[in-house]
Design a protein around this motif. Structure first.
Motif, short mmCIF file in Angstrom:
data_model
loop_
_atom_site.label_atom_id
_atom_site.label_comp_id
_atom_site.label_asym_id
_atom_site.label_seq_id
_atom_site.Cartn_x
_atom_site.Cartn_y
_atom_site.Cartn_z
N ARG A 1 -9.51 5.75 12.46
CA ARG A 1 -8.29 4.98 12.20
C ARG A 1 -7.04 5.87 12.24
NH1 ARG A 1 -8.32 -0.14 9.76
NH2 ARG A 1 -10.40 -1.07 9.53
N ARG A 2 -7.17 7.11 11.75
CA ARG A 2 -6.02 8.01 11.70
C ARG A 2 -5.93 8.90 12.94
NH1 ARG A 2 -2.37 6.73 7.82
NH2 ARG A 2 -1.50 8.75 8.37
N GLY B 118 -3.62 -1.03 -0.68
CA GLY B 118 -4.86 -0.88 0.07
C GLY B 118 -4.95 -1.83 1.23
N GLY B 119 -3.80 -2.27 1.74
CA GLY B 119 -3.78 -3.19 2.87
C GLY B 119 -4.40 -2.58 4.11
N ALA C 270 -4.57 3.22 5.12
CA ALA C 270 -3.26 2.65 4.83
C ALA C 270 -2.55 3.45 3.75
CB ALA C 270 -3.41 1.19 4.40
N ALA C 271 -3.29 3.87 2.71
CA ALA C 271 -2.68 4.63 1.61
C ALA C 271 -2.16 5.99 2.08
CB ALA C 271 -3.70 4.82 0.50
N VAL D 16 -4.35 8.88 -7.33
CA VAL D 16 -3.82 7.62 -6.83
C VAL D 16 -4.94 6.58 -6.81
CG1 VAL D 16 -2.64 6.44 -4.94
CG2 VAL D 16 -2.19 8.87 -5.37
N ARG D 17 -4.67 5.41 -7.40
CA ARG D 17 -5.59 4.27 -7.31
C ARG D 17 -5.17 3.43 -6.11
NH1 ARG D 17 -3.97 0.89 -11.18
NH2 ARG D 17 -4.75 2.21 -12.86
N VAL D 18 -6.12 3.18 -5.21
CA VAL D 18 -5.80 2.52 -3.94
C VAL D 18 -6.28 1.07 -3.97
CG1 VAL D 18 -6.17 2.54 -1.45
CG2 VAL D 18 -5.94 4.70 -2.69
N GLY D 19 -5.37 0.13 -3.81
CA GLY D 19 -5.71 -1.27 -3.68
C GLY D 19 -6.34 -1.86 -4.92
#
Length: 262
Positions: free
Chosen positions: A136-137, A210-211, A105-106, A85-88
């Motif tokens: 964050r998680r 990637g928000g 976020a991803a 997966v490519r993020v942002g």
């Protein structure tokens, strides 16, 4: 078990690095990029655990314009990853706070029991993406990990953390968790170039938002400079006797050896 590996592209230190015209960063126009060495260890460890316990390995990398993230992700597939997966989308590699926010976020849409990343990267030696992501998680985290074992029930994992002087700590973590990998039990497996090229044409590279990257670390690089050159070494030439005499003289000048003045 769903294993997730976070990867980063870093400058290839085998190439000559130059400072940009602004004097605040590296000139990236012609720079070559490679996967961070510690991230490759994290991937190898995830693949080993997947092969031993079953499950899937998903690789995430930030969509940075500099470098070739698709080639990085295709290489992960060639090594045995199940999903990439490519993020942002970033103009250049973001700081650790922004990177952790993008990965966090991803992960909302990606199953994850154990998240692995390299303990640090050579371009910043920061080592904070793992801890910031775990914060964050709201997940447990251990870094500088040299061994990982997952319990048979898939609910806990044991991690060995390395300290100075050869001391090793053992931690048991409830899953899901985040681990910063220092080394893998085996060398990263080889990915044939032909296989990577084929996968770049045929494989599915997913995209994730990637928000939520955050406001950044607040650090600003004001200037970069090439280290000053020190005194050059003296190259000793001549026949063996002449070289031996010169070495003896140098040792005597520095007060080293039996012939030195007392």
């Amino acid at each position: 078990m769903d294993y997730v590996v976070l990867l980063k592209q870093v400058p290839d230190l085998a190439e000559d690095l130059e400072i940009d015209s602004a004097g605040t960063g590296l000139d990236r126009e012609w720079m070559s990029f490679v996967a961070s060495e510690w991230d490759e260890y994290a991937l190898e460890e995830a693949l080993h655990l997947r092969d031993a316990t079953g499950g899937t390995v998903t690789c995430l990398a930030l969509g940075v314009q500099a470098g070739d993230v698709d080639e990085l992700l295709a290489t992960c597939l060639a090594r045995g990853a199940d999903r990439v997966v490519r993020v942002g989308s970033f103009e250049q590699s973001p700081d650790s706070h922004s990177a952790a926010g993008a990965f966090a976020a991803a992960l909302d849409g990606i199953p994850h029991d154990l998240i692995l990343t390299g303990v640090q990267a050579i371009d910043d030696l920061d080592g904070q993406v793992g801890p910031l992501l775990a914060t964050r998680r709201d997940l447990p985290h251990v870094s500088v990990v040299t061994h990982i074992a997952v319990a048979a029930d898939g609910k806990t994992a044991t991690a060995h953390q390395e300290y100075a002087g050869g001391v090793v700590g053992e931690f048991e973590l409830d899953l899901p968790a985040v681990l910063g990998v220092q080394t893998s039990r085996e060398a990263p497996r080889y990915a044939p170039v032909s296989r990577v090229r084929q996968l770049m044409k045929t494989a599915t590279i997913e995209k994730a938002d990637g928000g939520g990257g955050g406001s950044g670390s607040g650090l600003t690089i004001e200037a970069m400079a090439v280290p000053e050159s020190g005194a050059t070494a003296e190259m000793i030439t001549g026949n063996p006797v002449a070289i031996a005499d010169r070495i003896a003289a140098i040792l005597a000048e520095r007060g080293i050896g039996a012939g030195a003045p007392r």
